[in-house]
Scaffold this active site. Structure first.
Site, mmCIF file in Angstrom:
data_model
loop_
_atom_site.group_PDB
_atom_site.id
_atom_site.type_symbol
_atom_site.label_atom_id
_atom_site.label_comp_id
_atom_site.label_asym_id
_atom_site.label_seq_id
_atom_site.Cartn_x
_atom_site.Cartn_y
_atom_site.Cartn_z
ATOM 1 C CD GLU A 49 2.159 9.214 -0.411
ATOM 2 O OE1 GLU A 49 2.621 7.506 0.275
ATOM 3 O OE2 GLU A 49 1.516 9.655 0.463
ATOM 4 C CD GLU A 79 -1.765 0.282 3.480
ATOM 5 O OE1 GLU A 79 -2.261 0.807 3.044
ATOM 6 O OE2 GLU A 79 -1.011 -0.007 5.300
#
Lengths: 650, 650
Positions: free
Chosen positions: A450, A441
Site C-alpha cells: 500500500e 500504519e
C-alpha cells in the site's frame, strides 16, 4: 437427525448414505432420510445392467428390446432428484480399456449415465477413480463439464499412503505412477480445472502423512466417504475412528466437505429385505460421525465475522488514491491486538529516548502520527506516554478530510491538549517542528503493497536526524500455494487482468506447498544517498526429494513488521505465520488477511521438485506495481508486464 | 551489390555488416552501402560509455555533466535509421548479475539503449545471448516487447555443438544448462513467444548435428551472423565455408533469413582510419556469401506458385456443406501426378477384375465416379480403360450443379457415349445399376478430414458385393512440430477458436520433432455390421535419450492412401513424407498441403523426453470433429471439446 442447525459449517452439515444396490429407490431414500441423513448415493444404472456392445446387439435383431438401463424418472419428483440423490456410475466402466470394444461400450455407458444424471438435474455424480494417463475418460468428463448446467462431477480418489505404493515415476511426465493424487491432477489439467469438477476422497484404514493430507485442503474436495474398514471397535463395541482419521475428518468438515457414509452389504440388502441388521451397524458409524461433527467447537465471534471473507477475493486498498470509508476504519480499529503492539512499541521507544531523569525534568518528545485516520494510533501513543511518564507533543497528520473531522472531535472530547491535528497529505505536510518519533500504519498484507515505503520516504523529511520511525522495518514473505477455489474465482472473470492482480484473501481452502520465503525488506528512515524502492527477488523453495506432488495456483503473501527494536523492547506486528501476532485472548491478529498472487496457468509441481519464482517491485512516474513469474518446475510467462493489469497509484 | 533482384528469397536478399566500433557512423554506413551491403549493425551506445552506477553519480554533484551515451539522431534521417541500421546493445550489460549495483546499472543501460532504439524506429536491435534462468533480462525484454511499435528484438544465440558442452541438466526444470537453445526457449517462454522477438544465430567454426540444426528451422530465426572463424581458406587463398556450413546457410537463406557479416577488428578500424586492408578481407567473405546465395537454384514454377502459401494458414475445405469454386477445381486439376496415380489404380483394378478373354468378349465394367467435379477422374478412368482394352460404363455423380454443367459439356465435347452424368449428392443418388468400381477423390490433407469415410459409406450401397473402392484405404499420420510463425499467426486472431482449428498449410519454417506416427485408418467398402467412423488413437513418439530439447507448437498431419492393391499393381497416393507421391518430372505431388493442428500453449520438450498425445475423431448428428491433447512431457488441456471451435458439417 440432520447433523445440526449450524450455519458456520456450510455443506458439511449434509451427509449421505452410499449404497451399491438399491432395489426400491423410493423406499431406500425414505429410509435414508428417516435415518437422519440428507441424501442417498445410488447407482445411476441398474447394477445388473451390462450394456452389450453395440456390435453384439445389432447382430441379433430378433432379440427382445433390452430393458431400460435406469429407473423411471417418475419415481421421485424433480426436487428430490436434484437435492436428495447423488448418482454413481457403473463400476464396470473403463473408458481407457486396452480392449477397443470394451472401451467403446464403456464410453457409450458413461455418456448414457451422465446424460441421464443431467436429465434428472442431480446435484452431483460420483465418478470412478481416474487412472494416470486415462485420457479418454478425461475427455468424456471434459465434454460433459462443458454441457452440464448445474450437476457437479465428483471424482472418487482413494486416500492412500504413497509410502505404501510403488514409487515408480514416469520419466517423461515426472508423475508418480501409483499416486492417486497424480491421476486426479492429470484429470484436472486435461479439464483445465473446471469449477464443476470436484473430488470425493475415499478414506480407508491407512492414512497418508500429514503433509500429504494437507495438500488436499487446497483442492476442490466436495465430499469424503469414510469406508467401513476405516473404523475400529472400541471397548463398548461401538465403531470409532483412529485419532488421525478424526483429526483429518474434522479439519475437512470445518472446510464444508460433505460425508456420504457407505452402507455395508447387509445394509444394502436391508433396503429390499427389510432386515435391520446391516442398517443398524451403518447407523452406528453414522452416529459416530455425528458425534465428531458436533464436537467441532462453535465458531468464535471473530470466526463468524470472517466466515463471509473466507476464500473471497478482495482487491487491495488504494489508500493513496482513495479515501477510506468510515466502516473500513471501524473494521481496522476493532483489532485491539494491533494497537497493543503499537502501544508497546511507542512505550519501548520513549523509554529508550528519554531517560528517567529527563522525564522527571519534564522533557517533551515530539511524536507525529502520519495517516492518523480516526485516531487509534494517537490514543495508543498517549497511553504509552502515560504508562512510562514521558510527556508527548503529538501531531496527527491525516489527508482524508472526513477522518480529520472525527479526529478533531476526538481531541476536543478527550481534552487532549497536547495533540495538534493537521489536515494534509503527509507527502506535502509542513509541520512547525521536526519529530522524534514518526508513527504510521500504512502496511498492506504484503508489507509495502500500500506504498508505505513511498509515503514514509516523503514523511521522513520532518523527522529529526536521530528520529525513529515506527515501524522501523518490514519484510514480505511468499509461499507457493494450492487454492483451486481462488484460482477459479479469478478465472471466472474471463480476462487477463484478473489473473494478474493480487488479492487480499482470508485463506481457508488453501495449502502451502512450501514454507514462506523472505522477499523484500524496507527500513525507515531511509538514509541512502539515492532512495530506490524498486526491488527484485529470486526465490527458491527447496523441497525434500521425498516431498509430494502438488498443484500450484499462485502465491500466498505475508509481512512481518519490526515496529520498534531497542534496549527497552523488541516489538513486531506480523501476519507471517511463524511470528503471527497474537491478541490478548490468544486469538491471532486479524487486521490483515494474507495476499494472493495468482498464476495464469496452474503449475504441476512434481514430487521432490523445487519451486523457483521471481518477484519484482517496479516503480513508474505515477504508479507502483509487481511483476512475477515462475521458472521452476517449468518456465511460465511474466505476469503483469509493465503493470498492465494491476498497479497502485502514487 | 545487393544480393540479387530475386523475389523468391524475401528477407534473405538483405545482408549487413556488423561492427563493434564505429567512430563515424555516417561514413561507416556509406562504406557499408557502397560495399554492396544493405544495412549496418552498430552499437547503440558509445563503446567507451560505461554508465556509472546511479549511486556513484549522485555522490559527486560537482562532476561535469556526463557526455551523451549515444550519437545524435540527427546524423541520419529517419528512413536511414529505420531501414539501414540495426542497433546492438552494450556488451558489458548483465541484467542478472549477482552484484546488485552492477545489475541495477545494467538494467538502466538496457532500458536506455532499448528506449533509444525505439526512438530511432530501428528495424531491429541485436540483444546479447540470454542465459538459462536470466529472468530479469527476460522481464526487461518482455516490457519492451509490450511497448515497441515496430522495432524487432533479435536475440543472439551462439550455434554450438551440444556434444561439446557439459551435459549438466537442471533436475527441476529438466533443461540442459549449457545448451544455448534452452536459454532461448526460457526467454521465449517468459515472453510468451511474442512475434517481435526473434533469433540471430551466431555461426562459428563448429556446427551441431543435423538434428540440432533442423530444430532452428521452426524457430523465429531472423538473421544469421557467420563469424570470421567459421571460414577456412581455399587453395587460392580465398575464404570459403565448410560443406555443412554451406548447406545450413543455404537452407536458412531459402527461408528468408538475413545475414549480417561481422567485420573483423581491422575492418572496424578501417571505418575510422581509412585503411582498406581489413575491409578487403571482410569483403572477400561477403563475396563468398553472395556466391553461395546466387548458387541457390531459382524457384521452379510450382515453387513460385506455392511461395504465397508458405506458412500461410488456410481453413480446411467443407466440401459437403459448400460447393467448390471453379478456381479451386482448376488448382486441383493442375496436379497431373494425382490423376496419373488414379489412372494406374483403375488400370490395375480393371486388369484384375476382367480377364483378357472376358475383355475380348466385350465384357463391360460399371465404374462410378462419386464427386466427379469437372471430370478429371472420368478422364483418367477412360484412359486406363483404353490402355488395357477393358470396356467401361461410367456414371459420374456430382452434387455441385455448377460442376455438372462443365461435366455435361465435357461429355458432349469429347463424345464420351459411355458416360452418364448424374446431378445428385452421392449419399442420395439412385443410379440404375450397381457398380464394379467406385472411384472418388474425397481425401483431405489428414485423409478423413473432409469426410471421405461418411461419403463413401453412403455411396457403397450402389457398389456390387464384390465391388472395389478406389481408394481402398487411407491412413493419417501426425508428428509434433516446431513452427513459431504458424502458432503466432493463429494466436494473433486473439480467440480460443483459432487455437483449436486445424489448418491446411504449406509448411516451410517448420521442424518435425519426431517422425510422423500412424493415427487412423479407414477401409472401403466397409462391411462391418455397425459402421463406426469415430476413432481414438494414443500416440507416443519415442525419442532417443540423447535427442535435443525442442519447442512443440502443434502437430503436422499427412495421409497415405492405398488407391488400389491387387495382383496387377499396388498404387498409393500419399503426402506422408516417406512415401510422398512424386510426379513424372520428379516433383512431389502438390495437390495437398499438410494439415497443422495447433496447441493452445507451446510445450517445451526436454532433451531425451518422449512426446505423447491423443487424437479423437468424434461424430455427432450433424458434424464430425477432432479433439486432441498432449499428455507428455506434461499434461495439457483437451482441445476443441465437443467441437466447440472447429467441425466439419455432414
Amino acid at each position: 437427525m440432520p447433523l445440526a442447525r449450524r450455519t458456520d459449517l456450510g455443506d458439511s452439515a449434509y451427509a449421505g448414505l452410499e449404497v451399491d444396490v438399491c432395489g426400491d429407490l423410493q423406499r431406500c431414500l425414505a429410509d435414508t432420510l428417516a435415518g437422519g441423513l440428507d441424501f442417498l448415493v445410488a447407482p445411476l444404472a441398474h447394477p445388473r445392467h451390462r450394456r452389450p456392445s453395440a456390435a453384439a446387439a445389432s447382430r441379433d435383431p430378433s432379440a427382445p428390446a433390452p430393458a431400460p438401463f435406469a429407473r423411471s424418472d417418475l419415481l421421485l419428483n424433480s426436487a428430490q432428484w436434484s437435492s436428495q440423490v447423488v448418482g454413481k456410475t457403473s463400476p464396470w466402466i473403463d473408458a481407457d480399456s486396452p480392449s477397443a470394444p470394451y472401451r467403446a461400450d464403456s464410453e457409450a455407458a458413461l455418456r448414457q449415465e451422465l446424460g441421464w444424471a443431467a436429465h434428472l438435474s442431480l446435484h452431483a455424480v460420483l465418478l470412478p477413480p481416474p487412472r494416470l494417463g486415462a485420457a479418454n475418460y478425461a475427455r468424456i468428463v471434459c465434454q460433459f463439464l462443458g454441457a452440464l448446467s448445474h450437476t457437479a462431477l465428483w471424482v472418487r480418489v482413494p486416500l492412500v499412503d504413497p509410502a505404501s505404493l510403488a514409487s515408480a515415476v514416469d520419466a517423461c511426465t515426472r508423475r508418480r505412477i501409483h499416486d492417486p493424487f497424480e491421476a486426479w491432477a492429470f484429470l484436472r489439467a486435461a479439464c483445465e480445472g473446471h469449477p464443476q469438477l470436484g473430488v470425493c476422497l475415499h478414506v480407508g484404514a491407512s492414512l497418508p502423512s500429514d503433509g500429504e493430507l494437507a495438500r488436499w485442503i487446497g483442492e476442490p474436495v466436495r465430499a469424503i466417504v469414510v469406508a467401513e474398514d476405516a473404523f475400529t471397535t472400541n471397548k463398548r463395541g461401538f465403531p470409532v475412528l483412529p485419532k488421525r482419521h478424526q483429526e483429518f475428518l474434522t479439519s475437512m468438515l470445518r472446510r464444508n466437505v460433505q460425508v456420504p457414509t457407505p452402507a455395508e452389504a447387509a445394509a444394502q440388502a436391508a433396503a429390499s429385505t427389510g432386515s435391520r441388521d446391516g442398517w443398524h451397524s451403518t447407523r452406528r458409524r453414522w452416529e459416530y460421525l455425528v458425534y465428531l461433527f458436533r464436537k467441532i467447537p462453535d465458531a468464535t465471534e471473530q470466526e463468524l465475522v470472517e466466515a463471509g471473507y473466507r476464500d473471497y477475493l478482495q482487491a487491495p486498498l488504494q489508500p493513496l488514491m482513495d479515501n477510506l470509508e468510515s466502516a473500513t476504519y471501524e473494521t481496522f480499529e476493532k483489532d485491539a491486538s494491533k494497537y497493543t503492539c503499537y502501544e508497546e512499541a511507542v512505550l519501548a521507544c520513549l523509554r529508550d529516548r528519554v531517560t528517567d531523569a529527563d522525564a522527571a525534568a519534564g522533557k517533551e518528545t515530539v511524536l507525529m502520527v502520519v495517516g492518523a485516520g480516526r485516531g487509534p494510533l494517537v490514543r495508543a501513543s498517549l497511553r504509552a506516554s502515560e504508562r512510562c511518564g514521558r510527556k508527548l507533543r503529538v501531531y496527527a497528520v491525516e489527508k482524508n478530510p472526513n477522518a480529520v473531522i472525527t479526529l478533531q472531535s476526538l481531541v476536543a472530547a478527550e481534552g487532549w491538549t497536547n495533540v495538534s491535528v493537521m489536515s494534509s497529505d503527509m507527502r506535502a505536510a509542513d509541520p512547525p517542528e521536526k519529530a522524534d518519533v514518526l508513527v504510521s500504519e500504512l502496511l498492506g498484507s504484503f508489507g509495502d503493497n500500500e506504498l508505505s515505503p513511498e509515503c514514509l520516504d516523503g514523511a521522513q523529511r520532518f523527522l529529526k536526524d536521530d528520529g525513529v520511525s515506527i515501524p522501523q522495518a518490514y519484510t514480505s514473505y511468499l509461499a507457493p500455494v494450492t487454492c483451486a477455489k481462488l484460482w477459479n474465482d479469478a478465472k471466472a472473470y474471463g480476462d487477463l487482468a484478473h489473473m494478474e492482480t493480487p488479492y487480499v484473501v482470508k485463506l481457508h481452502r488453501c495449502s502451502l506447498i512450501a514454507d514462506p520465503a523472505e522477499v523484500f525488506t524496507f527500513e525507515h528512515p531511509n538514509h541512502a544517498d539515492v532512495v530506490d524502492n524498486s526491488r527484485y527477488a529470486k526465490l527458491r523453495w527447496r523441497r525434500e526429494p521425498r516431498s509430494h506432488a502438488a498443484t500450484m495456483h499462485g502465491f500466498a503473501g505475508y509481512f512481518d513488521a519490526k515496529l520498534y527494536e531497542g534496549p527497552a523492547g523488541n516489538v513486531h506486528c506480523s501476519i507471517y505465520p511463524p511470528t503471527h501476532t497474537m491478541g490478548p485472548t490468544g486469538e491471532p491478529m486479524f487486521s490483515w488477511f494474507p495476499i494472493y498472487f495468482p498464476l495464469r496457468y496452474p503449475v504441476h509441481v512434481p514430487a521432490g521438485c523445487d519451486v523457483e519464482a521471481h518477484m519484482w517491485r517496479c516503480i513508474g512516474p505515477s504508479k507502483v506495481w509487481y511483476e512475477w513469474s515462475v521458472t521452476a518446475p517449468d518456465v511460465g510467462p511474466i505476469h503483469n508486464v509493465n503493470g498492465r493489469s494491476y498497479w497502485v497509484g502514487l
